[in-house]
Motif scaffolding. Structure first.
Motif, mmCIF file in Angstrom:
data_model
loop_
_atom_site.group_PDB
_atom_site.id
_atom_site.type_symbol
_atom_site.label_atom_id
_atom_site.label_comp_id
_atom_site.label_asym_id
_atom_site.label_seq_id
_atom_site.Cartn_x
_atom_site.Cartn_y
_atom_site.Cartn_z
ATOM 1 N N UNK A 81 51.424 25.247 60.998
ATOM 2 C CA UNK A 81 50.141 25.228 59.935
ATOM 3 C C UNK A 81 49.635 26.552 59.908
ATOM 4 N N UNK A 82 49.083 26.777 58.798
ATOM 5 C CA UNK A 82 48.328 28.283 58.869
ATOM 6 C C UNK A 82 47.098 27.888 58.297
ATOM 7 N N UNK A 83 45.936 28.687 58.848
ATOM 8 C CA UNK A 83 44.642 28.824 58.588
ATOM 9 C C UNK A 83 44.350 30.286 57.898
ATOM 10 N N UNK A 84 43.802 30.170 56.810
ATOM 11 C CA UNK A 84 43.280 31.464 56.174
ATOM 12 C C UNK A 84 41.773 31.644 55.969
ATOM 13 N N UNK A 85 41.334 32.890 56.285
ATOM 14 C CA UNK A 85 39.979 33.008 55.957
ATOM 15 C C UNK A 85 39.689 34.305 55.270
ATOM 16 N N UNK A 86 39.066 34.184 53.845
ATOM 17 C CA UNK A 86 38.825 35.216 53.205
ATOM 18 C C UNK A 86 37.447 35.820 53.509
ATOM 19 N N UNK A 87 37.331 37.102 53.324
ATOM 20 C CA UNK A 87 35.820 37.863 53.432
ATOM 21 C C UNK A 87 35.854 38.624 52.554
ATOM 22 N N UNK A 88 34.599 39.567 52.499
ATOM 23 C CA UNK A 88 34.417 40.962 51.827
ATOM 24 C C UNK A 88 33.736 40.644 50.534
ATOM 25 N N UNK A 89 33.488 39.447 50.123
ATOM 26 C CA UNK A 89 32.939 39.287 48.650
ATOM 27 C C UNK A 89 31.676 39.725 48.711
ATOM 28 N N UNK A 90 31.117 39.933 47.326
ATOM 29 C CA UNK A 90 29.904 40.243 47.112
ATOM 30 C C UNK A 90 29.407 40.646 45.766
ATOM 31 N N UNK A 91 28.168 41.061 45.665
ATOM 32 C CA UNK A 91 27.865 41.707 44.209
ATOM 33 C C UNK A 91 28.076 43.454 44.128
ATOM 34 N N UNK A 92 28.563 43.619 43.268
ATOM 35 C CA UNK A 92 28.884 44.928 42.959
ATOM 36 C C UNK A 92 28.501 45.415 41.629
ATOM 37 N N UNK A 93 28.448 46.463 41.354
ATOM 38 C CA UNK A 93 28.009 46.995 39.872
ATOM 39 C C UNK A 93 29.443 47.276 39.207
ATOM 40 N N UNK A 94 29.416 47.211 37.839
ATOM 41 C CA UNK A 94 30.736 47.635 37.276
ATOM 42 C C UNK A 94 31.219 49.046 37.659
ATOM 43 N N UNK A 95 32.284 49.203 37.960
ATOM 44 C CA UNK A 95 32.760 50.517 38.234
ATOM 45 C C UNK A 95 32.900 50.601 39.765
ATOM 46 N N UNK A 96 32.275 49.751 40.426
ATOM 47 C CA UNK A 96 32.651 49.827 41.825
ATOM 48 C C UNK A 96 33.834 49.144 42.269
ATOM 49 N N UNK A 97 33.873 49.130 43.719
ATOM 50 C CA UNK A 97 35.005 48.648 44.783
ATOM 51 C C UNK A 97 34.737 47.791 45.567
ATOM 52 N N UNK A 98 35.717 46.941 45.871
ATOM 53 C CA UNK A 98 35.353 45.904 47.007
ATOM 54 C C UNK A 98 36.692 45.612 47.691
ATOM 55 N N UNK A 99 36.785 45.566 49.014
ATOM 56 C CA UNK A 99 38.022 45.111 49.753
ATOM 57 C C UNK A 99 37.805 43.675 50.241
ATOM 58 N N UNK A 100 38.797 42.962 50.137
ATOM 59 C CA UNK A 100 38.995 41.648 50.622
ATOM 60 C C UNK A 100 40.014 41.455 51.639
ATOM 61 N N UNK A 101 39.652 41.016 52.676
ATOM 62 C CA UNK A 101 40.552 40.761 53.976
ATOM 63 C C UNK A 101 40.798 39.359 53.657
ATOM 64 N N UNK A 102 41.989 39.046 54.361
ATOM 65 C CA UNK A 102 42.501 37.473 54.609
ATOM 66 C C UNK A 102 43.025 37.444 55.780
#
Length: 121
Positions: free
Chosen positions: A1-22
């Motif tokens: 069994x594997x449990x996965x948890x994402x984070x790092x989402x949010x609101x960003x302006x066009x041209x911006x960056x985000x990093x999503x860990x899992x």
């Protein structure tokens, strides 16, 4: 069994960056993938990475802007998203597969709950 948890989402302006860990718990000898689903649309493949990290794959729509990586010592996969545009707005899901290479949601056994990414124009 594997449990996965994402984070790092949010609101960003066009041209911006985000990093999503899992972060994964349990047995983690899996290929990892990222999918996204926008309102009213089907879930679509974004990127995938093999267990060793030696192989990666990307949807054409994100190639050159997004980078998938993993740190097996931390049981974590990452999706680095650069040059975001409003069309990238969606709930992003990470998933684990027992074999490498699938771009279809059916090829992935375990799923996280998703994290919302919203890109404003």
């Amino acid at each position: 069994q594997v449990q996965l948890v994402e984070s790092g989402g949010g609101l960003v302006q066009a041209g911006g960056s985000l990093r999503l860990p899992c972060t994964a718990s349990g047995r983690t000898l899996y290929a990892m993938g990222w999918f996204r689903q926008a309102p009213g649309k089907e879930r679509e493949f974004v990127a995938a990475i093999s267990w060793t990290g030696g192989s990666t794959a990307y949807a054409d729509s994100v190639k050159g802007r997004f980078t998938i990586s993993r740190d097996n010592a931390k049981n974590t996969a990452y999706l680095q998203m650069n040059s975001l545009n409003p069309e990238d707005t969606a709930v992003y899901y990470c998933a684990a597969a027992t074999s490498w290479g699938s771009r279809r949601a059916e090829g992935y056994r375990y799923w996280g709950q998703g994290t919302q990414v919203t890109v404003s124009s």
